[in-house]
Design a protein around this motif. Structure first.
Motif, PDB file in Angstrom:
ATOM      1  N   PRO A 317     -31.216  23.357 -29.548  1.00 23.72           N
ATOM      2  CA  PRO A 317     -30.692  24.089 -28.302  1.00 23.72           C
ATOM      3  C   PRO A 317     -29.540  23.458 -27.600  1.00 23.72           C
ATOM      4  CG  PRO A 317     -32.438  22.495 -27.870  1.00 23.72           C
ATOM      5  CD  PRO A 317     -32.112  22.463 -29.250  1.00 23.72           C
ATOM      6  N   THR A 318     -29.226  22.409 -27.727  1.00 20.25           N
ATOM      7  CA  THR A 318     -27.894  22.000 -26.887  1.00 20.25           C
ATOM      8  C   THR A 318     -26.564  22.469 -27.682  1.00 20.25           C
ATOM      9  OG1 THR A 318     -29.081  19.964 -26.314  1.00 20.25           O
ATOM     10  CG2 THR A 318     -26.636  19.852 -26.203  1.00 20.25           C
ATOM     11  N   LEU A 319     -26.644  22.320 -29.131  1.00 17.57           N
ATOM     12  CA  LEU A 319     -25.412  22.877 -29.624  1.00 17.57           C
ATOM     13  C   LEU A 319     -25.424  24.262 -29.947  1.00 17.57           C
ATOM     14  CD1 LEU A 319     -25.242  20.117 -32.557  1.00 17.57           C
ATOM     15  CD2 LEU A 319     -23.828  20.420 -30.238  1.00 17.57           C
ATOM     16  N   THR A 320     -26.434  24.827 -30.314  1.00 17.24           N
ATOM     17  CA  THR A 320     -26.318  26.300 -30.563  1.00 17.24           C
ATOM     18  C   THR A 320     -26.528  27.356 -29.478  1.00 17.24           C
ATOM     19  OG1 THR A 320     -28.641  26.355 -31.175  1.00 17.24           O
ATOM     20  CG2 THR A 320     -27.318  25.874 -33.124  1.00 17.24           C
ATOM     21  N   LEU A 321     -27.191  26.796 -28.509  1.00 14.51           N
ATOM     22  CA  LEU A 321     -27.327  27.933 -27.275  1.00 14.51           C
ATOM     23  C   LEU A 321     -26.979  27.157 -26.012  1.00 14.51           C
ATOM     24  CD1 LEU A 321     -31.071  28.590 -27.939  1.00 14.51           C
ATOM     25  CD2 LEU A 321     -29.236  29.937 -28.577  1.00 14.51           C
ATOM     26  N   ILE A 341     -14.648  22.017 -25.610  1.00 12.27           N
ATOM     27  CA  ILE A 341     -15.620  22.344 -26.324  1.00 12.27           C
ATOM     28  C   ILE A 341     -16.637  23.431 -25.725  1.00 12.27           C
ATOM     29  CG2 ILE A 341     -17.028  22.519 -28.575  1.00 12.27           C
ATOM     30  CD1 ILE A 341     -15.054  20.356 -29.455  1.00 12.27           C
ATOM     31  N   THR A 342     -17.148  24.565 -25.721  1.00  8.77           N
ATOM     32  CA  THR A 342     -18.332  24.929 -24.897  1.00  8.77           C
ATOM     33  C   THR A 342     -19.371  25.058 -26.182  1.00  8.77           C
ATOM     34  OG1 THR A 342     -16.968  26.085 -23.411  1.00  8.77           O
ATOM     35  CG2 THR A 342     -19.116  26.809 -23.393  1.00  8.77           C
ATOM     36  N   PRO A 343     -20.470  24.450 -26.181  1.00  9.33           N
ATOM     37  CA  PRO A 343     -21.574  24.786 -26.985  1.00  9.33           C
ATOM     38  C   PRO A 343     -22.048  26.389 -26.879  1.00  9.33           C
ATOM     39  CG  PRO A 343     -21.927  22.595 -26.098  1.00  9.33           C
ATOM     40  CD  PRO A 343     -20.757  23.350 -25.298  1.00  9.33           C
ATOM     41  N   GLY A 344     -22.638  26.785 -27.775  1.00 12.75           N
ATOM     42  CA  GLY A 344     -23.115  27.898 -27.704  1.00 12.75           C
ATOM     43  C   GLY A 344     -23.211  28.746 -28.979  1.00 12.75           C
ATOM     44  N   PRO A 345     -23.888  29.828 -29.217  1.00  8.49           N
ATOM     45  CA  PRO A 345     -24.181  30.511 -30.484  1.00  8.49           C
ATOM     46  C   PRO A 345     -22.806  30.623 -31.582  1.00  8.49           C
ATOM     47  CG  PRO A 345     -25.001  31.914 -28.715  1.00  8.49           C
ATOM     48  CD  PRO A 345     -24.222  30.701 -28.068  1.00  8.49           C
ATOM     49  N   ARG A 346     -21.637  30.563 -30.871  1.00 11.53           N
ATOM     50  CA  ARG A 346     -20.483  30.729 -31.771  1.00 11.53           C
ATOM     51  C   ARG A 346     -20.039  29.128 -32.334  1.00 11.53           C
ATOM     52  NH1 ARG A 346     -18.357  35.932 -30.876  1.00 11.53           N
ATOM     53  NH2 ARG A 346     -19.547  37.094 -29.042  1.00 11.53           N
ATOM     54  N   ILE A 347     -20.441  28.108 -31.924  1.00 10.03           N
ATOM     55  CA  ILE A 347     -20.116  26.960 -32.186  1.00 10.03           C
ATOM     56  C   ILE A 347     -19.778  26.673 -33.622  1.00 10.03           C
ATOM     57  CG2 ILE A 347     -22.235  25.525 -32.315  1.00 10.03           C
ATOM     58  CD1 ILE A 347     -20.543  23.240 -30.865  1.00 10.03           C
ATOM     59  N   GLN A 349     -18.967  29.084 -35.965  1.00 13.73           N
ATOM     60  CA  GLN A 349     -17.991  29.722 -36.399  1.00 13.73           C
ATOM     61  C   GLN A 349     -16.736  29.041 -35.955  1.00 13.73           C
ATOM     62  OE1 GLN A 349     -20.803  31.250 -35.116  1.00 13.73           O
ATOM     63  NE2 GLN A 349     -21.331  31.673 -37.219  1.00 13.73           N
ATOM     64  N   GLU A 350     -16.733  28.398 -34.702  1.00  7.84           N
ATOM     65  CA  GLU A 350     -15.233  28.162 -34.018  1.00  7.84           C
ATOM     66  C   GLU A 350     -15.288  26.740 -34.360  1.00  7.84           C
ATOM     67  OE1 GLU A 350     -16.005  29.255 -29.752  1.00  7.84           O
ATOM     68  OE2 GLU A 350     -15.798  31.252 -30.035  1.00  7.84           O
ATOM     69  N   GLN A 351     -16.041  25.950 -34.344  1.00  7.41           N
ATOM     70  CA  GLN A 351     -16.017  24.454 -34.408  1.00  7.41           C
ATOM     71  C   GLN A 351     -16.997  23.869 -35.880  1.00  7.41           C
ATOM     72  OE1 GLN A 351     -13.992  22.521 -32.912  1.00  7.41           O
ATOM     73  NE2 GLN A 351     -13.221  24.066 -31.383  1.00  7.41           N
ATOM     74  N   PRO A 352     -16.850  24.566 -37.003  1.00 10.32           N
ATOM     75  CA  PRO A 352     -17.596  24.118 -38.082  1.00 10.32           C
ATOM     76  C   PRO A 352     -17.534  22.664 -38.466  1.00 10.32           C
ATOM     77  CG  PRO A 352     -15.736  25.437 -39.000  1.00 10.32           C
ATOM     78  CD  PRO A 352     -15.615  25.320 -37.334  1.00 10.32           C
ATOM     79  N   THR A 353     -16.360  22.139 -38.268  1.00 10.78           N
ATOM     80  CA  THR A 353     -16.067  20.703 -38.763  1.00 10.78           C
ATOM     81  C   THR A 353     -16.785  19.736 -37.539  1.00 10.78           C
ATOM     82  OG1 THR A 353     -13.757  21.197 -39.423  1.00 10.78           O
ATOM     83  CG2 THR A 353     -14.401  18.893 -39.009  1.00 10.78           C
ATOM     84  N   LEU A 354     -16.945  19.856 -36.509  1.00  7.15           N
ATOM     85  CA  LEU A 354     -17.610  19.141 -35.638  1.00  7.15           C
ATOM     86  C   LEU A 354     -19.113  19.211 -35.723  1.00  7.15           C
ATOM     87  CD1 LEU A 354     -17.227  18.692 -31.745  1.00  7.15           C
ATOM     88  CD2 LEU A 354     -19.154  19.657 -32.528  1.00  7.15           C
ATOM     89  N   PHE A 355     -19.524  20.750 -35.822  1.00  2.02           N
ATOM     90  CA  PHE A 355     -21.037  20.928 -36.206  1.00  2.02           C
ATOM     91  C   PHE A 355     -21.507  20.147 -37.246  1.00  2.02           C
ATOM     92  CE2 PHE A 355     -24.629  23.265 -37.420  1.00  2.02           C
ATOM     93  CZ  PHE A 355     -25.467  23.483 -36.141  1.00  2.02           C
ATOM     94  N   TRP A 356     -21.099  20.395 -38.435  1.00  3.98           N
ATOM     95  CA  TRP A 356     -21.736  20.141 -39.638  1.00  3.98           C
ATOM     96  C   TRP A 356     -21.328  18.737 -39.835  1.00  3.98           C
ATOM     97  CZ3 TRP A 356     -25.185  22.817 -41.739  1.00  3.98           C
ATOM     98  CH2 TRP A 356     -25.213  24.258 -41.508  1.00  3.98           C
ATOM     99  N   GLY A 357     -20.230  18.107 -39.305  1.00  2.00           N
ATOM    100  CA  GLY A 357     -20.102  16.666 -39.315  1.00  2.00           C
ATOM    101  C   GLY A 357     -20.922  15.754 -38.737  1.00  2.00           C
ATOM    102  N   LEU A 358     -21.335  16.433 -37.288  1.00  2.00           N
ATOM    103  CA  LEU A 358     -22.549  15.921 -36.531  1.00  2.00           C
ATOM    104  C   LEU A 358     -23.578  15.683 -37.482  1.00  2.00           C
ATOM    105  CD1 LEU A 358     -23.763  14.413 -34.118  1.00  2.00           C
ATOM    106  CD2 LEU A 358     -24.137  17.094 -33.226  1.00  2.00           C
ATOM    107  N   ILE A 359     -24.236  16.759 -38.268  1.00  2.00           N
ATOM    108  CA  ILE A 359     -25.438  16.912 -38.750  1.00  2.00           C
ATOM    109  C   ILE A 359     -25.387  15.759 -40.140  1.00  2.00           C
ATOM    110  CG2 ILE A 359     -26.855  18.370 -40.224  1.00  2.00           C
ATOM    111  CD1 ILE A 359     -26.240  20.565 -38.589  1.00  2.00           C
ATOM    112  N   ALA A 360     -24.275  16.007 -40.566  1.00  2.00           N
ATOM    113  CA  ALA A 360     -24.146  14.893 -41.927  1.00  2.00           C
ATOM    114  C   ALA A 360     -24.206  13.481 -41.285  1.00  2.00           C
ATOM    115  CB  ALA A 360     -22.850  15.068 -42.621  1.00  2.00           C
TER     116      ALA A 360
END
Length: 504
Positions: A317-321, A341-347, A349-360
């Motif tokens: 919920p923190t990252l996607t909403l 960087i503003t977290p939300g539903p578009r993160i 699309q707008e910050q794929p490197t940050l989002f998927w890098g965090l998950i990995a």
């Protein structure tokens, strides 16, 4: 195919030497502060927020996330060895973990805690990768009205789900919103709520507020407590668990992971609730519940798996909403905002490197914790002898230097001191800080999206109920208020019945 590409992008980002080093530093520091009673990830992340200002966004969030879930590992060490939980979520682990230690099975308890945490962390990370895209698939449908309704719903959730009085939660959220609106109105250029102080014309610096509320206030509170005795009275013994231990623990680990995953997604639920819920569940399904509290290994496996799964999935919920589920997640949100960087539903699309890098990095971080945690157990135990009063000057100095380094303004240090006093009063009055910090963060964004919605609709307020998504979120707010009212009314009737029975 797109999923594999995203995962590949994430690992390519996380395995960069700088990000890998920051991940290692984060999980090691998280384990360290998880072991030390009274410090915790909240204070550490608050103090380190100024440091992240000079880091790339990916590296900053990877390090802070490592501190967060690394602390869940460290908290179990003191809980098992010396009956002193380093983290609130480790209180449940302490019940059976320390009992195992007194029976000479501390090594097995520590190993199961580490293995359960690793399995839960990996599963939780996988679930983030699976379900986050589903949440972000509605991103294109979000406009100013939808964002306003979503943030209002987040604020109501956090205010309503606090422990204790709901009224206190609402008041703290409103107070945080007022503080968040201090400064110059970007639309009109008019100063507001600054009481004539030029230093407040640009608003309150988030790092100063966070270090004051969470760092200084907690230090002042703990300095008044008796110094905890960190003497280890048991031996760790054999580290590796037996095959029978693994066989008995696998079910509780999986059940704890599932329960912690669900609770972690809920805003305001917290890690402690997941630990207690997992422990109660295992006690219900156990063939011999009487063994719990006396050294049942299931009582270690389930809570540790639950709190680590909740720690991972609380990022959803923190990252996607943009809805932080706890005060620590609110600080994570603030760290991203510092980076622009503003977290939300578009993160995604707008910050794929940050989002998927965090998950990995979470997968890598959990593996690092499993590999490093067990060999370093005896080293971590030595750190229990460090008096808390020795840590305070270092934390305070580091925090003040960090605050000053952002804007080179001495006034920010005074602001941090003022919020330290306010935070101490809040703690003494048993007021939750999570609604305050969330109100501070969301208030400017709420105002911005409200004004945009009004501008696009030419002042028509019905735009919030004619759009399906915004109407849904506003409807959920009404339902939430109704449920709270029903609960309060039932509690009132139960109290009256109890009083009548006592008189009769």
């Amino acid at each position: 195919m797109e999923g594999f590409q995203n995962i590949a992008l994430g690992f390519a980002t996380a395995l960069q030497p700088e990000n890998l080093l920051l991940c290692l530093c984060g999980v090691l520091l998280g384990t360290f502060i998880g072991i030390l009673p009274g410090v915790g990830p909240l204070i550490t992340i608050a103090v380190l927020l100024p440091v992240t200002f000079g880091l790339p966004p990916e590296g900053a969030i990877i390090m802070l996330a490592g501190i967060y879930y690394g602390a869940q590992y460290g908290g179990s060490t003191t809980a098992i060895l010396v009956n002193l939980p380093g983290e609130a979520s480790s209180v449940v682990t302490m019940m059976d973990g320390h009992a195992m230690a007194k029976r000479g099975r501390a090594g097995a308890a520590l190993a199961i805690a580490a293995i359960g945490s690793f399995i839960a962390g990996v599963i939780g990370t996988i679930l983030i990768a699976v379900f986050s895209p589903a949440l972000a698939s509605v991103a294109m449908q979000f406009g100013p009205a939808e964002y306003f309704a979503l943030m209002a719903f987040a604020l109501c959730c956090t205010s309503a789900l606090v422990q204790g009085s709901v009224l206190k939660g609402v008041v703290m959220a409103m107070l945080g919103a007022l503080v968040g609106l201090i400064g110059t109105d970007i639309n009109s250029g008019v100063s507001r709520l600054d009481f004539g102080f030029r230093e407040l014309s640009n608003g309150i610096e988030f790092s100063a507020l966070a270090i004051g509320l969470f760092g200084i206030a907690e230090m002042v509170r703990h300095l008044g407590d008796p110094e905890p005795k960190g003497q280890v009275t048991v031996k760790t013994g054999r580290i590796l668990p037996t095959l029978e231990d693994l066989k008995v623990s696998i079910g509780p680990i999986l059940r704890g992971t599932g329960l912690g995953t669900l609770i972690g997604i809920l805003p305001g639920a917290g890690l402690s609730i997941s630990s207690f819920a997992a422990y109660i569940l295992e006690k219900k399904v156990a063939k011999d519940p009487s063994q719990f509290g006396k050294g049942a290994i299931q009582g270690v496996a389930a809570p540790e798996a639950a709190n680590n799964a909740a720690a991972q999935t609380s990022f959803i919920p923190t990252l996607t909403l943009g809805i932080p589920g706890s005060a620590t997640m609110a600080l994570m949100l603030g760290a991203l905002l510092i980076q622009g960087i503003t977290p939300g539903p578009r993160i995604m699309q707008e910050q794929p490197t940050l989002f998927w890098g965090l998950i990995a990095s979470m997968v890598i971080g959990n593996l690092l914790l499993l590999v490093l945690n067990l060999p370093l157990v005896r080293l971590w135990v030595k750190l229990l002898d460090v008096p808390y009063r020795w840590l305070c000057p270092a934390i305070l100095t580091f925090g003040c230097v960090g605050i000053y380094s952002i804007g080179f303004a001495a006034s920010d240090i005074y602001i941090a001191a003022a919020f330290g006093l306010a935070g101490y009063l809040f703690l003494k009055l048993d007021l939750e800080l999570a609604p305050f910090i969330l109100g501070f963060i969301l208030a400017p964004m709420l105002e911005e999206h409200f004004r945009r919605a009004m501008l696009l609709s030419r002042g028509d307020l019905t735009v919030f109920v004619t759009h399906p998504l915004s109407a849904t979120f506003l409807g959920l707010i009404v339902v939430l208020i109704g449920l709270i009212g029903v609960h309060k009314y039932r509690s009132y009737l139960a109290d009256r019945a109890a009083a009548a029975e006592a008189r009769g």
